[in-house]
Write an enzyme that holds these catalytic residues in place. Structure first.
Site, PDB file in Angstrom:
ATOM      1  N   LYS A 177       0.875  -1.176   0.000  1.00 53.36           N
ATOM      2  CA  LYS A 177       0.000   0.000   0.000  1.00 53.36           C
ATOM      3  C   LYS A 177       0.907   1.219   0.000  1.00 53.36           C
ATOM      4  O   LYS A 177       1.419   1.638   1.041  1.00 53.36           O
ATOM      5  CB  LYS A 177      -0.880  -0.020   1.253  1.00 53.36           C
ATOM      6  N   GLU A 252       9.219   1.419  11.438  1.00 52.73           N
ATOM      7  CA  GLU A 252      10.277   2.437  11.387  1.00 52.73           C
ATOM      8  C   GLU A 252       9.562   3.785  11.412  1.00 52.73           C
ATOM      9  O   GLU A 252       8.877   4.142  10.452  1.00 52.73           O
ATOM     10  CB  GLU A 252      11.133   2.245  10.127  1.00 52.73           C
ATOM     11  N   CYS A 286      13.525  10.047   7.271  1.00 52.98           N
ATOM     12  CA  CYS A 286      13.379   9.488   8.628  1.00 52.98           C
ATOM     13  C   CYS A 286      14.674   9.639   9.406  1.00 52.98           C
ATOM     14  O   CYS A 286      14.671   9.921  10.588  1.00 52.98           O
ATOM     15  CB  CYS A 286      13.056   7.998   8.576  1.00 52.98           C
ATOM     16  N   GLU A 385       9.935  15.462  15.381  1.00 52.41           N
ATOM     17  CA  GLU A 385      10.364  15.305  13.997  1.00 52.41           C
ATOM     18  C   GLU A 385       9.600  16.330  13.156  1.00 52.41           C
ATOM     19  O   GLU A 385       8.382  16.247  13.028  1.00 52.41           O
ATOM     20  CB  GLU A 385      10.041  13.887  13.538  1.00 52.41           C
TER      21      GLU A 385
HETATM   22  P1  ADP Z   1       2.877  11.043   6.870  1.00 55.83           P
HETATM   23  O1  ADP Z   1       2.357  11.695   8.119  1.00 55.83           O
HETATM   24  O2  ADP Z   1       4.306  11.299   6.639  1.00 55.83           O
HETATM   25  O3  ADP Z   1       1.992  11.181   5.668  1.00 55.83           O
HETATM   26  P2  ADP Z   1       1.811   8.566   7.655  1.00 55.83           P
HETATM   27  O4  ADP Z   1       2.384   7.824   8.786  1.00 55.83           O
HETATM   28  O5  ADP Z   1       0.527   9.306   7.854  1.00 55.83           O
HETATM   29  O6  ADP Z   1       2.934   9.517   7.166  1.00 55.83           O
HETATM   30  O7  ADP Z   1       1.611   7.644   6.385  1.00 55.83           O
HETATM   31  C1  ADP Z   1       2.508   6.651   5.978  1.00 55.83           C
HETATM   32  C2  ADP Z   1       1.733   5.556   5.291  1.00 55.83           C
HETATM   33  O8  ADP Z   1       0.775   5.031   6.209  1.00 55.83           O
HETATM   34  C3  ADP Z   1       0.927   5.994   4.071  1.00 55.83           C
HETATM   35  O9  ADP Z   1       0.960   4.947   3.102  1.00 55.83           O
HETATM   36  C4  ADP Z   1      -0.468   6.153   4.627  1.00 55.83           C
HETATM   37  O10 ADP Z   1      -1.478   5.993   3.651  1.00 55.83           O
HETATM   38  C5  ADP Z   1      -0.521   5.007   5.620  1.00 55.83           C
HETATM   39  N1  ADP Z   1      -1.537   5.170   6.688  1.00 55.83           N
HETATM   40  C6  ADP Z   1      -2.019   6.321   7.223  1.00 55.83           C
HETATM   41  N2  ADP Z   1      -2.937   6.062   8.172  1.00 55.83           N
HETATM   42  C7  ADP Z   1      -3.042   4.709   8.268  1.00 55.83           C
HETATM   43  C8  ADP Z   1      -3.799   3.807   9.088  1.00 55.83           C
HETATM   44  N3  ADP Z   1      -4.649   4.240  10.008  1.00 55.83           N
HETATM   45  N4  ADP Z   1      -3.627   2.481   8.901  1.00 55.83           N
HETATM   46  C9  ADP Z   1      -2.744   2.004   7.988  1.00 55.83           C
HETATM   47  N5  ADP Z   1      -2.015   2.807   7.189  1.00 55.83           N
HETATM   48  C10 ADP Z   1      -2.148   4.132   7.313  1.00 55.83           C
END
Ligand code: ADP
Length: 483
Positions: A177, A252, A286, A385
């Site tokens: 994903k 991570e 990161c 961060e």
């Molecule tokens: P950022 O804040 O840098 O966008 P995220 O941690 O929100 O990073 O997102 C990293 C990845 O996690 C993306 O692929 C996002 O779609 C996915 N993601 C965000 N929310 C969820 C969730 N509740 N469950 C699973 N995956 C998620």
């Protein structure tokens, strides 16, 4: 945008399919803010279909391959990635806003991951264990089955490489994903995997929204492992979702990584590294070194020398290939600017900035790189961060104070130590809270071979290197009694 595959489709079971409810998400070019296409938006049903396709592959042709045959496929894919360097670079430039040479470096890194794990696939094996006289005991390293990979937007190709490729080498079938802001090179990976000859369903790519496709995938009862790179809050949600089925996770979750510079360090070598390690990919990294801890005796000199570098830095559209490109989105730009406004309001001093070039399009998400001093180590600018082109310099007097400052955040991903004193180097290595420590360097060219991961809020589990393969397998102990 011209692509050899339909970006609005999902890659499931070896076919391009539209999302089950026909929905899509826009592709925004961060350099201009313009919409340049659409990606598919996977529904819960689509994620389910991808997991089923992966299970079928495991029970079929993919599961039947030997380790060296998997290695050969990865090797072929590596060559295809390199042969399509220009396409992949263009996609990343448009989708993520990475300056051309940084996007190209990510393609090379992805190919390196494929090469490394192609060679490692048939070298992963169990052990025999001496036991009672009438026993033969051995261990088997078996794949988890279907592994889930939730990828962020900052290094789509590199993180695909370190997460997905190791899992494939170990014999898992993967469901990926990618991030909603950056899915194009992940889709291209699916497209190239077919040309390499991967059996249908071994690799499935389902772009979509985190709370929908991501949450469905991480909480799916039929997956055997989840790898996630992203924010701490989402990491906790993913671990909780996976825990419902006792599924193991590798997380991570970023960091607030320090470089510690003592007064005996080779300053000339250190200076460009101090800055580069913080500003690579506009600080959206990161392992960015966002805190520079400097011995007070050389503090003012180092701040001045870093400032001189900052003043030369130029920010502009990714296609112009300057030092920094835009941030990924308007949301990210606002987040970074809010942090900086708040820090200045509490006394942080901006000592140098780079420059946004005049030809940078109005709608792009540009932030000039900024260096700060006079930051209270307990304030958010030194604790959280930021994920933008920002570094803080903090002075220290004693070695023990340097360690306390370095360890004084909830994170622990990477640390760098600059000193010529070998005793001090190894004392600090043991005391620092970090998954990777560099002595007289930082970052080491991506380090495909080097196990990587964090401690504390930076997460747990290791990716990269041979170590990652242990995380992508489960161990079975076989005890045979001689009767
Ligand atoms: P950022 O804040 O840098 O966008 P995220 O941690 O929100 O990073 O997102 C990293 C990845 O996690 C993306 O692929 C996002 O779609 C996915 N993601 C965000 N929310 C969820 C969730 N509740 N469950 C699973 N995956 C998620």
């Amino acid at each position: 945008m011209l692509t050899p595959f339909d970006t609005s489709k999902l890659w499931i079971g070896g076919e391009w399919v539209p999302s089950s409810d026909g929905r899509t998400l826009p592709i925004e070019n961060p350099s201009s803010g313009l919409t340049v296409g659409a990606i598919g938006r996977a529904s819960r049903d689509d994620v389910d279909a991808a997991v089923t396709a992966a299970e079928r592959a495991l029970n079929g042709p993919w599961g039947a391959l030997t380790a060296f045959e998997r290695g050969r496929l990865l090797s072929r894919l590596s060559n295809l990635v390199l042969a399509h360097t220009e396409l992949l670079t263009e996609l990343e430039v448009a989708d993520v806003g990475k300056p051309v040479s940084q996007a190209r470096a990510d393609v090379v890194a992805l190919a390196r991951y494929l090469e490394f794990y192609a060679g490692a696939a048939d070298k992963l094996h169990g052990q025999t264990i001496p036991f009672l006289a009438d026993y033969t005991v051995y261990t088997l390293r078996e794949p988890h089955g279907v592994t889930a990979h939730i990828i962020p937007w900052n290094y789509p190709m590199q993180i695909m490489g370190r997460s997905v490729v190791g899992a494939l080498a170990a014999g898992n079938a993967v469901v990926v994903k990618p991030a909603e802001q950056a899915s194009l090179t992940s889709l291209a990976f699916g497209w190239l995997s077919q040309q390499a000859g991967f059996p249908a369903g071994a690799i499935n790519i389902v772009p979509g929204v985190g709370a929908e496709a991501g949450a469905t995938l991480s909480g799916h009862p039929s997956i055997g492992h989840v790898s996630f790179t992203g924010s701490f809050d989402v990491g906790v949600q993913i671990q909780s979702a996976a825990a419902r089925h006792a599924v193991p996770v590798t997380l991570e979750l970023g960091g607030k990584s320090p470089q510690i510079l003592f007064d005996d360090a080779d300053l000339e070598t250190a200076l460009p590294v101090l800055v580069r390690a913080g500003l690579q990919n506009a600080g959206q990294t990161c392992s960015a070194s966002s805190r520079i801890l400097v011995h007070r005796r050389v503090h003012d000199h180092v701040v001045e020398a870093m400032s001189s570098i900052y003043r030369t830095l130029r920010v502009g559209p990714a296609s112009a290939d300057l030092d920094l490109g835009p941030l990924i989105s308007a949301t990210q730009k606002i987040r970074v600017e809010r942090h900086l406004d708040a820090a200045r309001a509490t006394g942080a001093k901006q000592v140098a900035t780079g420059r946004i070039v005049d030809e940078a399009p109005e709608g792009g998400h540009y932030v000039a790189p900024q260096l700060y001093t006079h930051v209270n180590p307990r304030e958010p600018l030194a604790q959280e961060e930021i994920f933008g082109p920002v570094q803080v310099v903090l002075p220290f007097d004693e070695e023990e104070e340097a360690v306390r400052l370095a360890n004084g955040t909830p994170y622990g991903l990477v640390a760098g130590v600059w000193t010529r004193d070998a005793g001090r180097q190894h004392r600090l290595v043991r005391q620092l809270k970090a998954g990777q420590v560099f002595l007289n360097d930082y970052g080491a060219a991506g380090g495909v071979e080097l196990p990587f991961g964090g401690t504390g809020h930076s997460g747990h589990g290791r990716e990269k290197g041979f170590e990652a393969l242990y995380g992508f397998t489960k161990l079975k102990t076989v005890a045979a009694r001689h009767r």
